[in-house]
Every structure is written in C-alpha cells, then in structure tokens.
Design an enzyme around this catalytic site. Structure first.
Site: not given
Ligand SMILES: *Cc1c(COP(=O)(O)O)cnc(C)c1O
Ligand code: SF4
Length: 397
Positions: A127-128, A131, A140, A144, A147, A149, A308, A345, A352
């Site tokens: 996206r950037y 990076r 994981c 969580c 989460c 994702r 988000d 975000d 961000k």
C-alpha cells in the site's frame, strides 16, 4: 571504587508471574514453560474453559454461534491471566466469545482495510511506497476476539503454503523500492524457527531491504515462544524490529517481562501497537499504567489504533473522542516516550491517519497561538522567511 550492586530493587520483581489455575496446578514447570505444550493445550472447547473460569450463559451461547466464523483458542498461560469470576475481565473480553460478535452492522466490512485490493500477489499487501505487509501464516496462539483479519486468521484454507511464500519473496526481490518488510500473519511466530530463519535470511540477502519487523502477539499470549535460541537466531539478521500488541496492564506479567528481556538483550527494538477496546483499555488511567509497564519492559508504545470496521466487533468500538482524550491525558503529564500515536486506518485502504488533539488555537500572519497540556496559551512569532519545501510525495510522483 568498589560498590555493591543493588539487586534489591530489581525491576523484574515488580512483575508478577501469572497465577496457576487449579486444573494446571500439577503441571510440571518444564511443560508449563514450554511453548509447544502451551500450544498443544490451547483451550478450544467449552468443556475445558468451564474448568478454568465460571462461564456465563452469554459466553456459552456466543461460543456455539460464533464457532464456525472464528474459532476460540486460548493458551493455558493467557487463560491463567483471566479473572475466573469477573465476566468483564479485560483478558476475558479479548479471548472468550461474547454475544456482540454475532451482531454485524451494515457499516462493517469483511476486509475493512482493503488489504485484498492492494494485493499484487496473495501473500503481500503493498500500500505504501516503500514498505509491505507480508503474510506468512494464518495461525495465532490466541484468537483475539477483536481481530481485524478474522476472515483469514484461523482459516486453514488461507494458509501461506510454500509456493505462496516463494511468490511473495520473489515480489519483494523484484521491487527495489521496498526497504521495510512487516512480517505478519496470523502470527509469524506460529512458523517454526527454521521457516522464520529461512524468511529472514532470504530478506537479508536482498540489498534493497533495510529493516524488517515481526508483527507478533506471542509476547502477550505465548511468551514461552521467545526462547533463548530464537532470540539468538534473530541476532544474525539485525536490525530486527518486533511489533507487538499489549492491550492491558494485566498482560504485563513476569513471563512477558522475561520474553521482552530476551528479545531486547538480543538487540531487538520492541514497539507496541495497542487497539483501543471498550471495557478493556478505553480510559487514560489504564493506558498510562500499561505504557509505564511497557517502558519498564523495554517496549516503546508506538500506536493506539481506533477499532476498525471489521465485522462483529461493534461491542468493542469506542468514540473517536475517547482516543483523543487518552492522548491529551498523556501528553505532558508523563514521559513523551509513553505517548504513542493515535491512528485510524482509513477504511478500504487509506492507510494510517494520525489523529491529534488540537494544540494550535489560531494563526494570525506570523503569529501562531498554541496551548500546552495545562491549557495555558503560548504565542510563537515565526520570523523565518517563507520558503517552499520539497515533499517526498512530489518527488515520488
Ligand atoms: C500498518 C501498515 C504498514 C506499516 O505502517 P507504519 O506506519 O510504517 O508502521 C505497512 N503496510 C500496511 C498495509 C499497513 O497496514
Ligand atoms: S494475534 Fe493478531 S492476527 Fe492473531 S488473532 Fe490476535 S489480533 Fe488477530
């Protein structure tokens, strides 16, 4: 001059070991402290959870109904941080399903950050300009509940197979503008040390790559994973940044302290990315205590994320003002190092966006009026010549 080293006031002693619930009272330390054992004994069913905490009817119902969408998985270590009798325990809210998860708002999105749209190959979000995010696993240790994702995490069909891994590495290799790689997942520490070392050595061999980060919550949910040999392996690939995700001071146990110490002693720089969650950390006092503990653990608070628009997390979302109030309550009142950036975000892939309380009150010509953290006004007269600044954006056009 000889002096006696004062070990009485050891910072480590200010951090307490996680308590050991009854069902694991007789577990040998060699098992409890072993991440493979912790991983194998993850709590995935109500039957086992009932033995650790007093489960409520709401939690039981939410588990049954959310199971197909997003698994439950809790390491014995993380479960031992849960207050067994408090349904609102901040550790519990993050790891045990709640009815709110079943409620999906029309404004919520399956891919809230548009990560799929910015995917040139399946394992990379680019996206950037300089990076990338690099997905290496769907697993994981703890799933969580907040989460972002959920659509991917815990879904075995989205796993990064070796073919995908090679394609991702080839993409990074071919794109010389990339200098920073965020190795993510799931949790990249769910990979074996060998697979991680393979990834790191491949990246380190690329001349255009300057730094990489491991985005991992293992320091919080499975600190036993940070073994001496893992930390030693990282030493070969410096600079290595660790981006972790502590959300509450209760997560700052002695086990977590030791895991951070092993990484910091190995020369890693550790940053924390907290997610603002209702009932968990949506007040300045909790965040202040967390950030003070993190600094003692050699972890630098980096971001506070506004929740988000992922699906089924509306019960966690806080008003944007809450985040601004938290930043305002920190800035000036404590070490600048304890003040992270509050960011949102941009939904759909904006990246961000920083949000700041208003400190600039007005500008009249070259006279700028600011307020400080105590709300006192200060005037700065800008006597410099106005000039043009060449921005990076105009250069990159
Ligand atoms: C968060 C993020 C990064 C890293 O952002 P920093 O502000 O440099 O920490 C990179 N790529 C994507 C897609 C991200 O979401
Ligand atoms: S560790 Fe990160 S990716 Fe894994 S469930 Fe938690 S928030 Fe999601």
């Amino acid at each position: 001059m000889a002096f006696e080293i004062n070990t009485k006031n050891n910072i480590r002693d200010r951090f307490k070991c996680a308590p050991r619930p009854e069902i694991w009272k007789d577990t040998e330390p060699k098992d409890w402290n072993n991440w493979v054992w912790q991983q194998q004994k993850r709590i995935k069913s109500m039957e086992v959870l009932e033995k650790v905490i007093a489960v409520t009817d709401e939690e039981r119902g939410a588990f049954a109904q959310s199971h197909d969408m997003f698994n439950m998985g809790i390491t014995p270590y993380y479960a031992s941080l849960i207050d067994p009798n408090d349904p609102n325990c901040p550790i519990r809210l993050q790891s045990v399903p709640k009815a709110g998860e079943l409620n999906i708002l029309p404004t919520e999105l399956e891919d809230p950050l548009g990560e799929e749209a910015d995917m040139p190959v399946p394992g990379i979000t680019h996206r950037y300009p300089d990076r990338v995010l690099f997905y290496t696993t769907h697993n994981c240790p703890v799933y969580c509940r907040h989460c972002t994702r959920k659509r991917k995490v815990s879904d075995p069909s989205s796993s990064a197979a070796n073919k995908q891994l090679e394609e991702s590495l080839a993409y990074i290799e071919a794109h010389k503008e990339i200098r920073d790689v965020v190795i993510s997942g799931g949790d990249p520490l769910s990979n074996s040390d060998d697979r991680l070392e393979y990834i790191l050595s491949r990246l380190r061999a690329m001349e255009h790559i300057q730094i990489f980060r491991l985005g991992t919550r293992n320091l919080v949910t499975l600190p036993q994973r940070i073994t001496e040999s893992f930390a030693n392996m990282l030493k070969k690939y410096h600079p290595v940044f660790i981006h972790t995700h502590f959300n509450h001071p209760k997560e700052c146990s002695q086990e977590a302290f030791d895991a951070c110490a092993r990484l910091a002693d190995a020369g890693c720089v550790i940053n924390n990315q907290m997610v603002l969650l209702k009932g968990v950390n949506d007040d300045p006092k909790t965040v202040l205590e967390l950030n003070h503990k993190l600094l003692m653990m050699r972890v630098r608070p980096y971001y506070i994320f506004q929740c988000d628009q992922a699906q089924g997390i509306s019960h966690f979302r806080t008003p944007i003002e809450t985040g601004l109030k938290i930043i305002e309550s920190l800035r000036g009142w404590t070490s600048g190092m304890a003040v992270p950036h509050f960011v949102i975000d941009g939904p759909g892939g904006g990246g961000k966006i920083p949000l700041l309380p208003k400190y600039l009150l007005k500008r009249e010509g070259n006279k700028w009026t600011f307020r400080n953290y105590k709300n006192k006004e200060y005037v700065y007269i800008d006597t410099s010549e106005p000039g043009s600044v060449e921005t990076i954006a105009s250069e990159k056009k």
